[in-house]
Motif scaffolding. Structure first.
Motif, short mmCIF file in Angstrom:
data_model
loop_
_atom_site.label_atom_id
_atom_site.label_comp_id
_atom_site.label_asym_id
_atom_site.label_seq_id
_atom_site.Cartn_x
_atom_site.Cartn_y
_atom_site.Cartn_z
N LYS A 1 18.15 40.24 60.59
CA LYS A 1 17.73 39.03 61.29
C LYS A 1 17.80 39.21 62.80
N ALA B 1 13.62 34.75 65.07
CA ALA B 1 13.47 33.92 63.89
C ALA B 1 12.67 32.66 64.23
N SER C 1 12.68 28.99 64.64
CA SER C 1 13.75 28.01 64.77
C SER C 1 13.46 26.81 63.87
N THR D 1 15.11 28.58 58.78
CA THR D 1 15.93 29.76 58.49
C THR D 1 15.54 30.41 57.17
N ARG E 1 14.16 34.13 56.48
CA ARG E 1 14.87 34.99 55.54
C ARG E 1 13.94 35.52 54.45
#
Lengths: 196, 211
Positions: A160, A165, A167, A170, A174
């Motif tokens: 990660k 990423a 925002s 998550t 992932r």
């Protein structure tokens, strides 16, 4: 009695001939059907494998992998990008759980340095607005999120911390990472069979 | 008129399946949202009808009367499966559009009806003419209904998806969406039936007066 035998024989022969006929047509049409289904992903393959001088769909490689839980044979379809007849990069699909459903990612991997050549989100059902934007290559956010993967090294599994990423999403981030890492492990496992 | 030509041409008016016999309405209602779907379905059905007619006719002396329906269904289902695979392989756009209705050609009563009423009793050449005529009549019917529904309902006229689609009504046209929805199919078919019946009555009257 003769009636019954006659009926049985005629119907049996007819069904057998019908079976042979359908099997024969199937043997002719199987290839074109597969190609027609793959034509839909042609655009996606072009985005993850930009540098090539061949048709990855026509040159696709089916690698036999472990059978599924019922023991049926399974295969992994790999799309090779060739230059001067040699494979320089491959694209393969893998999916992992996202927030609201599986995320299916087409992952392009360069052979020489094992770096990502690009990714394409082939399928997703994310419900969070931020994730939808980030996974849709038509939006500005989508371009920024998806394009950052090109050039990342896959020598080790992608973590990660290697990427920016999404925002507020998550699980979606992932899921994309997990799908890429799944593709990576498939690539590592079957590399010798892909590049003969 | 020779009898063979008569077997061929009767499918265009006398026994025009959807509008004169009111047969085979399931595909007529289901796939005529575009002209492309209409003629595609029509030709797929024609292929199955011609092939099954000829084969049933050739085998009419071999097939025992008691199991003839089962035998006909096997023959028809075989050709439908062949059409299904062929379309999937070579015209995937059409296959995607027609979907389940290709497999449903098996239970299209026009095909079983022709096998039972015609091909099971007549020679292969006459059966071929009969199948081709009725099949083409069916195709034209679907094409006309598809054209009307698509032009009213979408403002376009798709002769081949992605290749030849004409914007008939222009960009200012507000599509009458009802016509491409399922209820619009019933209304469209009803109006067509009324028109065809009206023409039929007029023609009959003229014929009687001429006698």
């Amino acid at each position: 009695m003769r009636d019954i035998i006659n009926m049985t024989v005629v119907l049996t022969v007819l069904c057998a001939l019908a079976g042979f006929g359908v099997a024969w047509v199937d043997s002719i049409t199987r290839g074109p059907i597969e190609t027609a289904a793959l034509q839909k992903v042609a655009g996606a393959i072009d985005t993850v494998l930009p540098n090539k001088d061949n048709d990855p769909i026509a040159d696709r490689i089916n690698v036999p992998v472990a059978p599924d839980h019922r023991g049926r044979p399974q295969s992994l379809t790999v799309f090779p990008a060739k230059k001067d007849g040699k494979i320089v990069a491959v694209a393969l699909q893998a999916s992992a759980a996202g927030y609201a459903g599986p995320i299916n990612v087409l992952v392009g991997i360069n052979l020489a340095d094992q770096k990502l050549t690009g990714i394409f989100i082939a399928e997703q059902q994310e419900t969070i607005a931020a994730a939808q934007q980030a996974l849709n290559p038509a939006t500005k956010e989508g371009k920024a999120f998806v394009s950052q993967f090109a050039g990342k090294s896959l020598k080790k599994a992608l973590a990660k911390s290697d990427i920016n990423a999404i925002s507020g999403a998550t699980y979606s981030t992932r899921g994309v990472l997990a799908a890429i890492n799944k593709a990576r492990s498939l690539f590592v496992k079957y590399r010798d069979q892909i590049v003969k | 008129m020779s009898s063979l030509a008569k077997e061929f041409t009767k499918g265009f008016w006398d026994v025009l399946p959807p509008f004169r016999l009111v047969l085979g309405l399931c595909p007529v209602l289901a796939v005529t949202a575009t002209a492309f779907g209409g003629w595609g379905m029509g030709l797929a059905t024609t292929f199955v009808l011609v092939c099954s007619n000829v084969l049933v006719s050739l085998l009419r002396k071999v097939i025992p009367a008691k199991v003839r329906i089962a035998a006909y269904i096997v023959i028809i289902a075989t050709f439908v499966t062949i059409v299904d695979m062929m379309l999937k392989a070579f015209v995937p756009d059409l296959h995607k559009m027609l979907g389940i209705f290709i497999q449903l050609i098996v239970v299209n009563c026009i095909i079983l009806g022709r096998a039972e009423a015609f091909a099971g009793k007549r020679g292969p050449v006459a059966s071929f003419a009969d199948g081709l005529g009725i099949g083409l009549g069916f195709t034209i019917s679907l094409f006309v209904l598809g054209t009307i529904r698509e032009i009213l309902g979408s403002g376009t006229w798709t002769l081949y998806k992605g290749l030849l689609s004409i914007n008939v009504m222009g960009d200012a046209y507000q599509p009458f969406k009802f016509m491409v929805a399922a209820p619009g199919a019933f209304v469209g078919l009803g109006v067509m039936l009324a028109i065809i019946t009206l023409i039929g009555i007029r023609l009959d009257r003229k014929k009687r007066r001429a006698q």
